[in-house]
Design a protein around this motif. Structure first.
Motif, PDB file in Angstrom:
ATOM      1  N   TYR A 521      -9.514   3.590   6.765  1.00  0.00           N
ATOM      2  CA  TYR A 521      -9.185   4.950   6.472  1.00  0.00           C
ATOM      3  C   TYR A 521      -8.205   4.753   8.064  1.00  0.00           C
ATOM      4  O   TYR A 521      -6.898   5.620   8.006  1.00  0.00           O
ATOM      5  CB  TYR A 521     -10.076   6.033   6.230  1.00  0.00           C
ATOM      6  CG  TYR A 521     -10.126   5.815   4.885  1.00  0.00           C
ATOM      7  CD1 TYR A 521      -9.428   6.485   4.111  1.00  0.00           C
ATOM      8  CD2 TYR A 521     -11.847   5.438   4.540  1.00  0.00           C
ATOM      9  CE1 TYR A 521      -9.926   5.300   2.179  1.00  0.00           C
ATOM     10  CE2 TYR A 521     -12.694   5.804   3.319  1.00  0.00           C
ATOM     11  CZ  TYR A 521     -11.243   5.913   2.419  1.00  0.00           C
ATOM     12  OH  TYR A 521     -11.297   5.433   1.044  1.00  0.00           O
ATOM     13  N   ARG A 524      -4.946   3.891   7.984  1.00  0.00           N
ATOM     14  CA  ARG A 524      -3.816   4.605   7.158  1.00  0.00           C
ATOM     15  C   ARG A 524      -3.561   6.393   7.493  1.00  0.00           C
ATOM     16  O   ARG A 524      -2.819   6.464   7.059  1.00  0.00           O
ATOM     17  CB  ARG A 524      -4.351   4.837   5.823  1.00  0.00           C
ATOM     18  CG  ARG A 524      -4.808   3.467   4.643  1.00  0.00           C
ATOM     19  CD  ARG A 524      -5.116   3.884   3.492  1.00  0.00           C
ATOM     20  NE  ARG A 524      -5.217   2.515   3.617  1.00  0.00           N
ATOM     21  CZ  ARG A 524      -4.540   2.611   1.780  1.00  0.00           C
ATOM     22  NH1 ARG A 524      -5.662   3.138   0.894  1.00  0.00           N
ATOM     23  NH2 ARG A 524      -5.004   1.266   0.988  1.00  0.00           N
ATOM     24  N   ASP A 526      -5.518   8.419   7.377  1.00  0.00           N
ATOM     25  CA  ASP A 526      -6.615   9.080   6.920  1.00  0.00           C
ATOM     26  C   ASP A 526      -7.698  10.177   7.050  1.00  0.00           C
ATOM     27  O   ASP A 526      -8.770   9.970   6.951  1.00  0.00           O
ATOM     28  CB  ASP A 526      -6.879   8.616   5.189  1.00  0.00           C
ATOM     29  CG  ASP A 526      -7.579   9.157   3.824  1.00  0.00           C
ATOM     30  OD1 ASP A 526      -7.807   9.978   4.899  1.00  0.00           O
ATOM     31  OD2 ASP A 526      -7.369   9.158   2.669  1.00  0.00           O
TER      32      ASP A 526
END
Length: 603
Positions: A521, A524, A526
């Motif tokens: 994550y 990314r 995120d």
């Protein structure tokens, strides 16, 4: 760590602050050669400490310690599986089968993913109880205990006694040994509680120490402390507190471990090599600079170094890439008349390889080959790290006729690291056919190989074979599945597996499973899911870890989003940034000054 009035390992204590020069060198990386101040006999401990008066034998000089930490495996999971794994496990996996096998392969928690090596003071065994490994297991009772529903152990034990069966201390010892060896701590605690409540066993100091350790493992350190306070004063012994200290060390609970150690001193218990070994193990993972303080305390208390404490110091030096210091400690250990164990030699070889000293590593490995029956499991991964496929095959051929499961697993990992997938599969097939006690953790090395080589179909097939054999999917296999799906780009599926694993009772997913998910994550950018995994790690008890903060900050940086209050969050968790993390904090600071922000001040 020890109270300020006694001056040991408090951040403001006299020992850790003997001179400002010491702290300065740790941060600046400078060292000082004090070879003229002491004989060669004690040179190996330069780099851990230099006393103000210069007369200490063991603590001379000061060199820089890094915070390099490995990443290896950790914990297990429990309870029956549901739809989260159904795609991989097939129709043969049932809740009943998994409930039966719920705790059969639990392994100890880890500190930041690294294996935690502990002093050899197994509290559950008395001096005469070490023969339990060879004793006959009371199979009928043991099977009844391990398969009984969680709330029915009392009924099982009552039925056993009412049938006129004896329950001797020898039987109890064997059962506890079996449950602990398989890390079935919940059952072990239930069994111990029943013995105490029904007065089936006259508890000794060791029994209470073991009981305290089980409470801490199953419930919490606080509940274990409350139990100690209720014990008769004569049983609140050093062994009881040491068991609690060992638990805190294995979990990386630095503050609590220091608090317990201080309490032991305040209660007048002698400082032992076991207690110091626990602290050395803890500080090797969390704060290498404090190793010097423990060594100085050992000298002041006239506590002799053991092979274990030497090994910790050797490993700490190796992790810090101080090869000269590592070699000096090794020579001092031998001068003390201690024969290095195979694991110590293996650690030396590992650090030589990491430092690029191939010739020195090979020399150590050749010495280890002289004791092939002990060295096989260590030689295989080292030769693989050196990319010597022929030597891996040669060692495996020598070991294969009498190979144990642990050596088979080492061979699988070694061939996998060399990208020899077919040879790794051949070893696994041999282990699977010949091994009687294969559990899901033994599938883990091959599953990791499939994950690292993005072989999703083979990974699914392997898990199907595992379920058909009746193996519970424990956290090791779960970690392999998570990595398998991450590598295949199916991150949502990997997250789903992690979430369902986290819902299980009593035990939890491995810390490295959370970190693998969080790293993906973070890459990314995120932020939402990175924060989610960060929170779940805290809920699972994985706190005060630099790596999880690093991944969280990186997620904000990659998302080009402001990271408000992160420094305060770290301070609240007693996490002190290293140089890398400090640079990341500077990048993520929403209020940092830039050329653009300076220009805007004049607009």
């Amino acid at each position: 760590m020890y109270s300020r009035k006694k001056g040991f390992i408090s951040r403001s204590s006299r020992i850790s602050c003997t001179t400002n020069e010491v702290t300065g060198r740790y941060s600046s990386g400078h060292s000082e050669d004090n070879s003229n101040e002491t004989s060669n006999r004690y040179l190996s401990f330069r780099g851990f400490f230099r006393t103000a008066h210069g007369s200490s034998k063991l603590f001379l000089g000061c060199q820089n310690f890094s915070s390099l930490v490995g990443t290896k495996s950790g914990i297990e999971i429990d309870s029956d599986l549901d739809d989260g794994f159904s795609e991989l496990e097939g129709p043969t996996v049932t809740g009943g089968m998994l409930e039966t096998n719920v705790e059969t392969e639990l392994v100890e928690d880890d500190v930041d993913g690294e294996d935690v090596e502990m002093p050899h003071d197994k509290l559950e065994l008395s001096d005469s109880e070490s023969d339990a490994r060879k004793a006959q297991v009371p199979e009928e009772l043991l099977k009844a205990i391990t398969t009984a529903p969680v709330q029915s152990l009392d009924k099982v034990m009552v039925n056993w006694v009412e049938k006129g069966n004896d329950l001797t201390r020898a039987d109890i010892t064997i059962i506890m040994f079996y449950l602990r060896k398989r890390h079935m701590y919940w059952r072990a605690l239930q069994f111990s509680e029943w013995l105490e409540l029904k007065k089936q066993l006259i508890f000794t100091e060791r029994d209470y120490a073991s009981h305290v350790d089980l409470i801490a493992k199953v419930h919490s350190v606080q509940k274990a402390e409350s139990y100690i306070e209720k014990l008769p004063k004569s049983f609140r012994s050093e062994a009881v507190y040491r068991s609690l200290l060992g638990h805190c060390t294995s979990k990386g609970y630095t503050k609590k471990a220091e608090e317990i150690f201080n309490k032991m001193r305040d209660l007048g218990f002698p400082v032992t090599s076991f207690a110091c070994g626990h602290l050395l193990t803890l500080y090797k993972q969390t704060d290498k600079k404090k190793i010097a303080d423990v060594l100085l305390l050992m000298e002041k208390e006239n506590i002799q170094q053991t092979e274990f404490t030497y090994r910790i110091c050797i490993d700490a030096k190796g992790q810090s890439n101080d090869i000269a210091g590592m070699e000096q400690i090794f020579e001092t250990m031998k001068a003390d008349g201690m024969e290095p164990k195979m694991i110590t030699k293996s650690n030396m070889a590992k650090h030589y390889i990491f430092a690029g000293l191939v010739e020195k590593a090979e020399n150590v490995l050749k010495q280890m080959e002289g004791e092939m029956h002990l060295a096989c499991r260590y030689l295989l991964p080292h030769y693989a790290a050196l990319k010597k496929a022929d030597d891996v095959r040669r060692i495996w051929q020598l070991c294969e006729p009498n190979a144990r499961i642990v050596e088979c697993m080492a061979a699988i990992e070694a061939f996998g690291n060399l990208h020899k997938i077919e040879e790794a599969e051949a070893v696994f097939d041999k282990m699977s056919k010949e091994g009687k006690n294969i559990t899901s953790k033994h599938y883990y090395p091959l599953l990791r190989i499939y994950a690292s080589h993005n072989m999703l179909a083979k990974g699914k097939d392997l898990v199907k074979r595992m379920s058909e054999r009746g193996c519970a999917v424990g956290p090791l296999a779960c970690d392999g599945l998570i990595r398998l799906y991450i590598k295949a780009g199916e991150v949502e599926k990997a997250d789903s597996i992690l979430q369902k694993a986290a819902e299980r009772r009593f035990v939890k997913p491995k810390v490295v499973s959370y970190l693998a998910m969080m790293e993906e994550y973070s890459k990314r950018g995120d932020v939402h899911n990175s924060e989610k995994i960060f929170y779940q790690m805290r809920q699972a008890g994985y706190v005060r870890r630099i790596r999880q903060f690093r991944l969280l900050i990186q997620a904000y940086i990659n998302a080009k989003a402001p990271c408000y209050g992160i420094a305060e969050r770290m301070k609240a968790d007693d996490v002190f940034p290293n140089r890398t993390l400090a640079n990341m904090l500077s990048k993520s600071d929403p209020f940092r000054k830039t050329e653009a922000s300076e220009l805007l001040l004049y607009c």
